[in-house]
Scaffold this active site. Structure first.
Site, short mmCIF file in Angstrom:
data_model
loop_
_atom_site.label_atom_id
_atom_site.label_comp_id
_atom_site.label_asym_id
_atom_site.label_seq_id
_atom_site.Cartn_x
_atom_site.Cartn_y
_atom_site.Cartn_z
N LYS A 49 0.84 -1.20 0.00
CA LYS A 49 0.00 0.00 0.00
C LYS A 49 0.88 1.25 0.00
CE LYS A 49 -3.72 -2.57 2.09
NZ LYS A 49 -4.38 -3.06 3.29
N GLN A 93 -4.37 -2.13 9.57
CA GLN A 93 -4.27 -3.42 8.88
C GLN A 93 -4.87 -4.53 9.75
OE1 GLN A 93 -3.09 -3.87 5.65
NE2 GLN A 93 -3.96 -5.90 5.95
N ASP A 116 -11.15 2.27 4.07
CA ASP A 116 -11.52 0.87 3.83
C ASP A 116 -13.04 0.73 3.77
OD1 ASP A 116 -9.26 -0.75 3.52
OD2 ASP A 116 -8.84 -0.73 5.67
#
Ligand code: NAD
Length: 282
Positions: A49, A93, A116
């Site tokens: 990322k 994460q 997200d």
């Protein structure tokens, strides 16, 4: 023979567009990525990322916290980043170590910075059809449908898997495009009976070889989300028996090179969108 949906190529184009758009903003968009613990797979995901951000003209700040970090400490870092006007997107994460309540962490991220799109407020907006960020994997698949001229209107769409990050939101987005959606999961008694009806079949079970050629309606569009890793070779493969299914499908995604790159590209797009909203550029 099915047309291969080239997620890698489409993702590259989206990333180039994000870079062009990002360059027009008064400052660079910025991602804050938090990694708790030292899980090797999570470490690779975060590193990828960061690389994507670099490619797309997006700043990234990384926070590596030890596995034993207390939940309160993580929540306090999120609170600080929520209030930091230079941070547009916050990514924690997953999975988190067991002593940390994942829901509490997701709920703590400001919905405006929830790139997200896991926050309940954003999930609710997606259900009611209000404008909001969409979770990256389903959003990437919707882009693929658009790019390849695949209409869902009036189609029978079968979603195998009902996780919060893939299956559930994917079904909702297909419904939004007027598909008739059937959800299948581990408790579905006769999976093949369902998949054989599908005009559009999206598979996210994480079960190698689950979908065989005889489970496909001729001409179906088949999207394989799964990323199963062969422990011996380290190679990734999907849930769909590609060689059998490509002979019957009209469109199919490869693994790797299908949904995976699109998920990464959509994250970059979500960071750009969050930055534009924060900078009042949209
Ligand atoms: P998950 O384990 O949270 O959910 C799996 C779902 O599949 C569950 O709802 C379960 O009921 C269903 N399922 C499992 N086995 C089944 C079976 N035999 N028959 C019917 N249903 C079955 O997984 P997830 O997070 O949704 O991920 C699914 C897969 O997609 C994994 O392989 C994961 O690595 C992959 N994934 C890929 C991307 C990407 O960008 N390509 C993103 C996220 C997840």
């Amino acid at each position: 023979m099915a047309v291969l949906i080239d997620g890698k190529k489409l993702a590259e184009r989206i990333c180039a567009e994000v870079a062009r758009e990002a360059a027009k903003l008064p400052r660079k968009p910025c991602l804050a990525a938090i990694l708790v613990g030292d899980d090797p797979a999570s470490e690779i995901y975060v590193r990828n990322k960061e690389r994507d951000c670099l490619k797309c003209g997006i700043d990234s700040r990384r926070f590596d916290l030890p596995a034993g970090t207390a939940q309160e400490e993580l929540l306090s870092l999120i609170d600080k980043l929520n209030r930091d006007g230079a941070v547009d997107g916050i990514l924690v994460q997953l999975p988190l170590p067991e002593h940390i309540d994942e829901s509490a962490v997701i709920d703590a991220i400001s919905p405006d910075k929830d790139i997200d799109a896991f926050h309940p407020l954003n999930v609710g907006k997606m259900i009611t059809g209000e404008p909001t960020l969409w979770p990256c994997t389903p959003a990437g698949i919707m882009e693929m449908f658009r790019e390849y001229g695949i209409s869902l209107d009036g189609k029978k769409c079968v979603m195998v898997g009902r996780s919060n990050i893939v299956g559930r939101p994917m079904g909702l987005l297909m419904l939004r495009e007027n598909g008739t959606v059937i959800y299948c999961h581990r408790r579905t008694p006769d999976l093949a009976e369902m998949t054989r009806q599908a005009d559009i079949l999206v598979v996210a079970a994480g079960s190698p070889g689950l979908i065989t050629g005889d489970m496909i309606k001729p001409g179906a569009v088949v999207i394989d989300v799964a990323m199963n890793r062969d422990p011996d070779t380290g190679k990734f493969f999907g849930d769909v028996c590609f060689d059998e299914v490509e002979k019957k499908a009209s469109f199919i995604t490869p693994v790797p090179g299908g949904v995976g790159p699109m998920t990464r590209a959509m994250l970059m797009k979500n960071i750009l969108t969050a930055a534009k909203i924060s900078l009042k550029q949209m």
